[in-house]
Design a protein around this motif. Structure first.
Motif, PDB file in Angstrom:
ATOM      1  N   TRP A 176      29.716  31.300  35.226  1.00  0.00           N
ATOM      2  CA  TRP A 176      30.977  31.208  34.503  1.00  0.00           C
ATOM      3  C   TRP A 176      32.177  31.267  35.457  1.00  0.00           C
ATOM      4  N   SER A 177      32.099  32.198  36.403  1.00  0.00           N
ATOM      5  CA  SER A 177      33.247  32.475  37.275  1.00  0.00           C
ATOM      6  C   SER A 177      33.011  31.896  38.654  1.00  0.00           C
ATOM      7  N   SER A 178      34.017  31.251  39.201  1.00  0.00           N
ATOM      8  CA  SER A 178      33.953  30.885  40.616  1.00  0.00           C
ATOM      9  C   SER A 178      34.124  32.157  41.443  1.00  0.00           C
ATOM     10  N   ALA A 179      33.785  32.077  42.725  1.00  0.00           N
ATOM     11  CA  ALA A 179      33.990  33.219  43.619  1.00  0.00           C
ATOM     12  C   ALA A 179      35.469  33.598  43.650  1.00  0.00           C
ATOM     13  N   HIS A 180      36.306  32.574  43.630  1.00  0.00           N
ATOM     14  CA  HIS A 180      37.750  32.785  43.628  1.00  0.00           C
ATOM     15  C   HIS A 180      38.176  33.566  42.377  1.00  0.00           C
ATOM     16  N   THR A 187      23.404  34.365  49.823  1.00  0.00           N
ATOM     17  CA  THR A 187      24.706  34.065  49.228  1.00  0.00           C
ATOM     18  C   THR A 187      25.420  33.023  50.093  1.00  0.00           C
ATOM     19  N   PRO A 188      25.897  31.934  49.485  1.00  0.00           N
ATOM     20  CA  PRO A 188      26.580  30.916  50.299  1.00  0.00           C
ATOM     21  C   PRO A 188      27.855  31.490  50.919  1.00  0.00           C
ATOM     22  N   LEU A 189      28.132  31.084  52.139  1.00  0.00           N
ATOM     23  CA  LEU A 189      29.394  31.489  52.774  1.00  0.00           C
ATOM     24  C   LEU A 189      30.587  31.002  51.968  1.00  0.00           C
ATOM     25  N   ASP A 190      30.423  29.850  51.313  1.00  0.00           N
ATOM     26  CA  ASP A 190      31.495  29.371  50.430  1.00  0.00           C
ATOM     27  C   ASP A 190      31.846  30.417  49.386  1.00  0.00           C
ATOM     28  N   TRP A 191      30.843  31.147  48.940  1.00  0.00           N
ATOM     29  CA  TRP A 191      31.093  32.147  47.894  1.00  0.00           C
ATOM     30  C   TRP A 191      31.901  33.317  48.471  1.00  0.00           C
ATOM     31  N   THR A 192      31.477  33.839  49.625  1.00  0.00           N
ATOM     32  CA  THR A 192      32.221  34.976  50.193  1.00  0.00           C
ATOM     33  C   THR A 192      33.617  34.529  50.636  1.00  0.00           C
ATOM     34  N   ASP A 193      33.731  33.283  51.136  1.00  0.00           N
ATOM     35  CA  ASP A 193      35.059  32.748  51.470  1.00  0.00           C
ATOM     36  C   ASP A 193      35.948  32.718  50.217  1.00  0.00           C
ATOM     37  N   GLY A 194      35.384  32.219  49.113  1.00  0.00           N
ATOM     38  CA  GLY A 194      36.152  32.102  47.878  1.00  0.00           C
ATOM     39  C   GLY A 194      36.569  33.472  47.347  1.00  0.00           C
ATOM     40  N   LEU A 195      35.651  34.429  47.458  1.00  0.00           N
ATOM     41  CA  LEU A 195      35.968  35.797  47.027  1.00  0.00           C
ATOM     42  C   LEU A 195      37.169  36.337  47.815  1.00  0.00           C
ATOM     43  N   ALA A 196      37.123  36.163  49.130  1.00  0.00           N
ATOM     44  CA  ALA A 196      38.213  36.658  49.978  1.00  0.00           C
ATOM     45  C   ALA A 196      39.530  35.971  49.608  1.00  0.00           C
ATOM     46  N   GLU A 197      39.453  34.662  49.373  1.00  0.00           N
ATOM     47  CA  GLU A 197      40.682  33.928  49.022  1.00  0.00           C
ATOM     48  C   GLU A 197      41.227  34.381  47.669  1.00  0.00           C
TER      49      GLU A 197
END
Lengths: 313, 313
Positions: free
Chosen positions: A60-64, A98-108
């Motif tokens: 449902w939710s993006s990392a962002h 966990t994809p790095l894209d996910w942790t990147d998105g979380l940080a952003e």
């Protein structure tokens, strides 16, 4: 590319790259601890946990979205004391794949929620788990004001609200039924928009008690009533049920007022003021404080569960 | 009796009952946020995550042990900046059938670790998950001192150590092999005894860089070397391998020096000082800083993994 491919310190470096250190940060991430200004000699602090599958779903939710929402919950607690947020500390436990894209998105997402407030992600910790768990601790500055606790409401005062009620709960119901619209409700669930500025404004205007509505309006007013030793009555007619919410409730066969009275996660603020106080912009009177105990709606006990208990049901 | 039987707020009330609010706490648990004194206008803050099955096992550690150890890790980070701890915020996610005895024990362990330091558990959050995850954020006071970062080491300085190395790693190895003794090693793993006072003492004595040894001595000195742009050489003979550890290593067929050089979780402190500085009590010289980069032992690169990466292997 996954978290395990770049390792713990690789992920931490990427998070640091994606977050900005703003004025109140004296020493940012990368050392044993951060140092943040606490200009009036006090620091306000609150912590929240976000567990995958309970507080958010990755489908449902993006990392962002998760980053914004996790930041919002802790920041809202800071503003509910009448303070402004300064720094966030973020613990993340996640699977090795966990994809790095996910942790990147979380940080952003975390940084984006902080940016307009002048706050920063000042530190964190990374660990491994079989699903994602995030802890966010927010720090804040009372700017020489007295903290506005839950305990200052007194008979004769008014209860006022800033922000929205029921939108997140409505969006959650929509999503659980397999729908993705109305978008406004779904987006309210995925990315709350707490009225951050309303907290310090209420403190300046003399709010006598204040709370972040995270468990649901009636449950949270119940906390104020208990802490203050008073009774609170909410005027049902003062609560807004927007057309899109009423339509969605009808389509789904549920009661929109239940969303409004018991839904959390929009992070509205509820506060009490002297009846003669001039309310700041964004605040509306929704009820009254009297002698006694408990919370009523139009003078009657509310017939239904009044809020969220993580261990109920 | 389990967590779900008393509910979220019931557990929180029990935690509050089991923790004491000490002098620096201006507003303790029970409101949207806590307020803690930050007397010199700054706050030091650090956060850590503890995941069941990775950082602790309930069949090895009592709840009280987990509370003490979780508190210790975050407090050690505060002292490694030269600060003293003031408050802890604790997030707990746990299964609905977690015994109340366990959450009671956790709260008591957290409070016990705080007590001799004058610190307090000032706030927290409780959520549900299928296993236990704990986040601890520690706040601290620099008492008008400059924070001692990882970046101040310079060629010609000495490297000094306070506290023990390898005990926790040895205890962990003992436990994983199915043994429960030597007790001193096992207990060091379950309940670290960081040299908390050594951090502020080192700051007062002019420490130029300092770090909490949580990833292993060589890994953590590597962080200092990188942040400071220097090389560090450790004198192997300066590192203590007590008899019980040497005996256990021999019995288990492992190298005790690996525990000492690469084991974390004892939360020793490593710091650099000018060569002429008088070291405070409890600090011993273990190496030298020179121009260059990287960490060596007796002038040679260490042959083996130098520390713990949560995503390695």
């Amino acid at each position: 590319v996954t978290v395990s491919e770049v390792g713990e310190f690789g992920v931490i470096d990427r998070v640091i790259d994606r977050t900005r250190q703003r004025d109140v940060v004296l020493l940012g991430p990368g050392d044993d601890a951060a140092v943040v200004a606490a200009n009036d000699g006090r620091v306000v602090a609150s912590t929240d946990m976000f567990v995958e599958g309970r507080h958010f779903r990755r489908d449902w939710s993006s990392a962002h979205d998760v980053g914004r929402k996790a930041a919002a919950a802790s920041i809202a607690d800071i503003t509910a004391m009448g303070a402004v947020p300064t720094g966030l500390l973020v613990g993340l436990a996640c699977p090795a794949d966990t994809p790095l894209d996910w942790t990147d998105g979380l940080a952003e997402g975390l940084d984006e929620e902080c940016r307009p407030l002048g706050a920063s992600v000042v530190g964190g910790d990374l660990s491994r788990d079989d699903h994602i768990t995030i802890s966010v601790t927010a720090l804040g500055d009372l700017q020489r004001r007295k903290p506005v606790t839950r305990a200052g409401a007194a008979a004769g005062q008014v209860v006022a609200l800033a922000g929205r009620l029921g939108w997140s709960a409505a969006g959650w119901t929509v999503l659980t039924r397999g729908f993705r619209s109305p978008r406004a409700l779904v987006e309210a669930h995925l990315r709350p928009s707490p009225p951050y500025g309303a907290g310090p404004a209420a403190a300046l205007a003399g709010a006598t008690a204040m709370i972040d509505v995270s468990d649901g309006l009636l449950a949270d007013l119940g906390h104020v009533a208990t802490a203050s030793g008073v009774a609170i009555d909410v005027a049902g007619a003062a609560l807004d049920v927007p057309r899109s919410m009423a339509d969605a409730a009808q389509a789904l066969g549920v009661d929109a007022y239940r969303w409004v009275l018991t839904g959390g996660e929009d992070h509205a603020l509820a506060a009490t003021f002297d009846a003669a106080a001039a309310l700041p912009d964004g605040w509306t009177v929704i009820g009254r404080v009297s002698a006694g105990s408990g919370v009523t709606v139009d003078g009657e006990p509310y017939d239904g569960p009044s809020g969220f208990d993580h261990f109920a049901g």
